[in-house]
Design a protein around this motif. Sequence first.
Motif, PDB file in Angstrom:
ATOM      1  N   TRP A 306       0.833  -1.200   0.000  1.00 53.50           N
ATOM      2  CA  TRP A 306       0.000   0.000   0.000  1.00 53.50           C
ATOM      3  C   TRP A 306       0.872   1.257   0.000  1.00 53.50           C
ATOM      4  O   TRP A 306       1.954   1.291   0.582  1.00 53.50           O
ATOM      5  CB  TRP A 306      -0.864   0.047   1.269  1.00 53.50           C
ATOM      6  N   GLU A 348      -3.179  -9.578   0.157  1.00 53.44           N
ATOM      7  CA  GLU A 348      -3.951  -8.871  -0.859  1.00 53.44           C
ATOM      8  C   GLU A 348      -3.722  -9.462  -2.254  1.00 53.44           C
ATOM      9  O   GLU A 348      -4.664  -9.630  -3.036  1.00 53.44           O
ATOM     10  CB  GLU A 348      -3.588  -7.377  -0.863  1.00 53.44           C
ATOM     11  N   ARG A 352      -6.377 -11.344  -4.787  1.00 52.43           N
ATOM     12  CA  ARG A 352      -6.522 -10.894  -6.181  1.00 52.43           C
ATOM     13  C   ARG A 352      -6.377 -12.092  -7.133  1.00 52.43           C
ATOM     14  O   ARG A 352      -7.102 -12.195  -8.130  1.00 52.43           O
ATOM     15  CB  ARG A 352      -5.461  -9.835  -6.486  1.00 52.43           C
ATOM     16  N   SER A 382      -4.253  -7.611   7.506  1.00 52.03           N
ATOM     17  CA  SER A 382      -4.068  -6.528   6.549  1.00 52.03           C
ATOM     18  C   SER A 382      -5.030  -5.388   6.861  1.00 52.03           C
ATOM     19  O   SER A 382      -5.858  -5.494   7.772  1.00 52.03           O
ATOM     20  CB  SER A 382      -4.329  -7.031   5.124  1.00 52.03           C
ATOM     21  N   ARG A 383      -4.955  -4.324   6.099  1.00 51.65           N
ATOM     22  CA  ARG A 383      -5.866  -3.189   6.288  1.00 51.65           C
ATOM     23  C   ARG A 383      -7.322  -3.627   6.190  1.00 51.65           C
ATOM     24  O   ARG A 383      -8.190  -3.092   6.864  1.00 51.65           O
ATOM     25  CB  ARG A 383      -5.613  -2.111   5.219  1.00 51.65           C
ATOM     26  N   GLU A 384      -7.544  -4.619   5.322  1.00 59.24           N
ATOM     27  CA  GLU A 384      -8.907  -5.087   5.097  1.00 59.24           C
ATOM     28  C   GLU A 384      -9.288  -6.236   6.026  1.00 59.24           C
ATOM     29  O   GLU A 384     -10.328  -6.867   5.864  1.00 59.24           O
ATOM     30  CB  GLU A 384      -9.053  -5.537   3.639  1.00 59.24           C
ATOM     31  N   GLY A 385      -8.402  -6.516   6.993  1.00 59.11           N
ATOM     32  CA  GLY A 385      -8.694  -7.566   7.958  1.00 59.11           C
ATOM     33  C   GLY A 385      -8.370  -8.962   7.477  1.00 59.11           C
ATOM     34  O   GLY A 385      -8.802  -9.948   8.074  1.00 59.11           O
ATOM     35  N   LEU A 386      -7.597  -9.082   6.400  1.00 62.28           N
ATOM     36  CA  LEU A 386      -7.264 -10.397   5.861  1.00 62.28           C
ATOM     37  C   LEU A 386      -6.246 -11.104   6.751  1.00 62.28           C
ATOM     38  O   LEU A 386      -5.315 -10.489   7.273  1.00 62.28           O
ATOM     39  CB  LEU A 386      -6.699 -10.270   4.451  1.00 62.28           C
TER      40      LEU A 386
END
Length: 631
Positions: A306, A348, A352, A382-386
């Motif tokens: 990011w 991420e 993808r 991750s930022r998205e909670g992954l």
Amino acid sequence: MKTTNNRILRVLWVGLLLVGIANLWLPHMSIAAPPARPSGQVEVSIEDVINRLEGWFGSAFAGYHFNNWIKLGDINLARARFDEGDVQVYIDPAFLNSLEANAAYVDYSAGGLGYFNDLVLADIPANVPAQTIWHEVMHAIFDTHDSELLVENDEMYTWYMENVVLHALPWLEEYEKELAKGEACDQKLLDQKWEKFVEKMQEARKTGYGTITSEAQIQQLRQLTGFRVDVDAIRQGYVAAGLDKCAAATPAVATSAALDLIFCIDVTGSMEDDIASVKAAASSIVSTIAAKNKDYRVAIIAYRDWDDSMGYAMFEDYSFSSDQAAIIANINSLSVGGGDDTPEAVFEVLMRAIDSKSVGGWRNNVNKQVILMGDAPPHDPSREGLTAASVAKAAEEADPVVIQAIVVGNEGVYDSDAVAAFRELAELTKGNFFEAENAEAVPEMLQKSIEVIAPPKTDSLLTGMGLLLVGALCLLGLFLIGVLLFMVIFWRGRRKRASRAPAAVPVAPAQRPYAAPPPAPSVPWQGETVAAPAAIMAELVVEEGPDAGRRFALKPNTRLGRAPDNNVVLQDPLVSRYHAAITFTGTAYVIADLGSANGTKVNGMPIDQPCQLRHGDVIAVGSEQLVFRGG
């Protein structure tokens, strides 16, 4: 002050005197200086030489099983030698004609600029045999290590390499050709050709300039040039693949299920030398994929992180392709840069890839694989909670996607968080974990990760007349089902017509005639209600796979898969959630695939339409082998 000035003047006079003596004496020395470079030579681009070598490294002896354990050289080591700046490339056909050669590595003087080590060619690199250029470039590499060499002179190394290429490797090609004969393969000949290869590898050590006597010398040659032909590793590879016996012989291009493969590659700055190694081995890597799979597509997703401070994109997508040249071009297009901190967008990029839309999307009914390569751990979460668990869940639901993970080290030193994360991702998705200790080891680990991608098992009936026979049997079964259905419909029609005109009952002697009951009131026919036929007792017996030994009684409608709501629940990760269904038609059991990722086979033949089962038929779903009993 005056005394100091006088001393300086005396030193200057002495220096001038020494220079004069040197000018008078040096021309009479017995050691001649290198000749001046001829004025007629034409300089050519070093990059043309590198490209010529790189193409040869990738194509020579390609397409054979043993190619993974052979390297004719490391193009990065050759490039590093040219990057030192004292080697130029010139065309001088007249000079080389006097030597009766196509290329030579020559020392030239350049006036007051010192000496230059030049590669002289008879023509442009594209018109000079690549092997000849290779020989002279090896001399250029050895030239900078004269005092370190473990041999008397570098010709011992160059001619050992030549002997291997000219006299030993052709016997390995002969071995492969014998394997490719299939049923016509002769085991005695196969063994003789292997023994001849081993013999020629030993003889290669005897050169006209001396004999290679130690493994230390062989190891030094590999370190300096990247040249490697590992006899023991080649043999182990053959044995592990069952290719040491004619009975297991396969064509040069192996058959397997269709494969969709996505490389997820870290291209941040710390990966610069690793990506260079991947590019150097691109042709060999793609050749391995092509040799292992008849039907394949390859995509690449390069990743960083990011908010890169230098403005690099988080992802670079290279769409699925089955064209080898296009895949190699995509690998060579990878650009390295960026990366501000240690964690990268690992989770991420995997999401993808699992989604796959950015590279064209997965095909249906194919083996879906991801090869992850990097040296840094993910942001966890991750930022998205992954997390690794959520990535694995998404891979499972994609039916499934398997992750092969390669963590890259720096001379054997690894990021411990990266090791833990990559290992977990591989284990959660039933993949494999590899460690590449440095950039040189990266291509080898990539080759291994490709080798472990497991295709569905292939039954011997998939060859020749067996394939036609199985296909004919399935078609015959479908035809018989159609006939039976037609007969059932026809019989029902007969019964319907007969009910409208009751037949007379014969009258026995001395008895009153049979009196038929009055007809029922006439009403529109509403159709007959018929009891469903009782299913014939049948079962499935698992003979191979994670569920080996289990038995499943078949119902009129039986569904197979990994999901817990199936009638037959199987544990193999290659089995789809809802993989196949077996239905009783009234006279026979019929199996149909439900759009599974890896397909369903009956007696080794993939089915794309319903197929009648007979006692003893072998059903393959994933690695599970189930035998149909009954019917």
